[in-house]
Design an enzyme around this catalytic site. Structure first.
Site, PDB file in Angstrom:
ATOM      1  N   HIS A  63       0.836  -1.209   0.000  1.00 28.90           N
ATOM      2  CA  HIS A  63       0.000   0.000   0.000  1.00 28.90           C
ATOM      3  C   HIS A  63       0.866   1.253   0.000  1.00 28.90           C
ATOM      4  O   HIS A  63       1.881   1.332   0.689  1.00 28.90           O
ATOM      5  CB  HIS A  63      -1.022  -0.015   1.129  1.00 28.90           C
ATOM      6  CG  HIS A  63      -0.517   0.124   2.524  1.00 28.90           C
ATOM      7  ND1 HIS A  63      -0.346   1.349   3.131  1.00 28.90           N
ATOM      8  CD2 HIS A  63      -0.182  -0.788   3.462  1.00 28.90           C
ATOM      9  CE1 HIS A  63       0.062   1.160   4.381  1.00 28.90           C
ATOM     10  NE2 HIS A  63       0.185  -0.122   4.605  1.00 28.90           N
ATOM     11  N   GLU A 196      -5.332   1.581   2.133  1.00 25.58           N
ATOM     12  CA  GLU A 196      -5.174   0.434   3.035  1.00 25.58           C
ATOM     13  C   GLU A 196      -5.433   0.846   4.472  1.00 25.58           C
ATOM     14  O   GLU A 196      -6.075   0.125   5.238  1.00 25.58           O
ATOM     15  CB  GLU A 196      -3.750  -0.146   2.909  1.00 25.58           C
ATOM     16  CG  GLU A 196      -3.545  -1.477   3.639  1.00 25.58           C
ATOM     17  CD  GLU A 196      -3.100  -1.345   5.100  1.00 25.58           C
ATOM     18  OE1 GLU A 196      -3.052  -2.368   5.791  1.00 25.58           O
ATOM     19  OE2 GLU A 196      -2.824  -0.217   5.568  1.00 25.58           O
TER      20      GLU A 196
HETATM   21 CO    CO Z   1      -0.419   1.149   8.845  1.00 25.77          CO
HETATM   22 ZN    ZN Z   2       0.752  -0.946   6.459  1.00 26.43          ZN
END
Ligand code: CO
Ligand code: ZN
Length: 334
Positions: A63, A196
């Site tokens: 992410h 994320e």
């Molecule tokens: Co994090």
């Molecule tokens: Zn992470």
């Protein structure tokens, strides 16, 4: 690795505002992949085609978003009230310098008549950008603007300190893996995911559209090696981890076994990871469609979600080696 990580951790990109970091990553990888595009959610998706027709389709995710502070209100004296984007703890942000996308900077503080700092909540805190009034502040920031930590990376021996190692360390590992992988029989779909930190949102739609045979996320994990820390069998510098479980996913046994076998064959140090609290993109990937065999390789990291997260150079380099070795060899999950 050092220059790349300094660049990535110094680039703005909180959840929902990933454009600056996406541009930097795209620039880094575009000459090493066969296809590259950005999807509706903002995920950066890069494909390296397989050398044979018999390989698997592997989704690799790191992410690119980071946690942040979102402005909810500006008071009459120009102080900014804020809420969290992702896991922001009050104690981590006290008297931290933060920066907005356009470079406006401020310091985070709190209502000082509070009696017990342990009970501090974000709604008793504010960002001071030095404005004298609401009108002055409005010239610099708006409701909904997001600030991130300002903390240029430092490097000492093998350790890197800086903000957003979660998960720019993982992004750096994926970028170096893209550059290192030669002649993989598999179709490799590298995804630098968005959002994320607010609930694995980018990975969810990316996994659906890619429909992979196997999913591997690369993220940071906690360690248990600092004074009186919560017991956890992960040490900084002792190797990347093969995740067994966190609160979002239980690694698929075959994927976990594959990671362990390849690490042992290649003589790469690794650690087994059980993370009691926290999740990662595999949490979304493994639940896509009718289920995707998934696992995670993590970079051990101290002080996660603080302004000065610490990772180890060797752990990152060994993560690149392990991923590369996995991807250049047969993947049999039967
Ligand atoms: Co994090
Ligand atoms: Zn992470």
């Amino acid at each position: 690795m050092k220059e790349l990580l300094a660049l990535l951790t110094g680039t703005y990109g909180p959840s929902g505002n990933e454009e600056p970091i996406r541009k930097v990553i795209e620039e880094e990888i575009k000459n090493y992949v066969d296809e590259i595009h950005t999807d509706v959610m903002g995920n950066l998706i890069a494909v390296k085609k397989g050398a044979s027709g018999s390989g698997k389709k592997v989704m690799l995710a790191a992410h690119m978003d980071q946690i942040g502070l979102i402005v909810t209100n500006i008071d009459e004296n120009g102080f900014l009230r804020f809420s969290n984007i992702g896991g922001v703890s009050p104690l981590n942000v006290i008297h931290r310098r933060v920066v907005f996308q356009d470079g406006v900077t401020g310091v985070v503080s709190y209502e000082s008549e509070l009696e017990d700092i342990k009970n501090l909540k974000l709604n008793k805190m504010y960002i001071d950008i030095g404005a004298g009034s609401r009108e002055d502040a409005r010239k610099l920031v708006n409701i909904g603007d997001v600030a991130v930590y300002y903390a240029p990376m430092a490097c000492q021996e093998n350790r890197y300190f800086g903000c957003a190692m979660d998960d720019r360390a993982g992004c750096a590992v994926l970028i170096e893996t893209i550059k290192a992988v030669k002649n993989s029989p598999h179709e490799l779909v590298f995804v630098f995911t968005v959002q994320e930190e607010v609930g694995l949102r980018g990975a969810k739609t990316a996994a659906y559209s890619i429909n992979p045979d196997l999913g591997i996320a690369v993220d940071v994990t906690l360690t248990g090696d600092t004074p009186k820390s919560r017991p956890m069998a992960v040490n900084l510098g002792a190797g990347p981890t093969v995740k067994v479980k966190d609160s979002s996913v239980i690694a698929h046994p075959k994927v976990k076994e594959l990671m362990i076998r390849r690490a042992e064959e290649a003589g790469i140090p690794y650690q087994l990871e059980v993370l009691e609290a926290g999740g990662t993109d595999s949490g979304a990937i493994h639940l896509s469609r009718e289920g995707v065999p998934s696992g995670v390789i993590s970079v051990p990291c101290r002080y996660v979600h603080s302004a000065h997260e610490m990772v180890d150079k060797n752990d990152m380099e060994n993560a690149v080696k392990l991923l590369t070795f996995i991807l250049e060899n047969e993947i049999n999950l039967g």
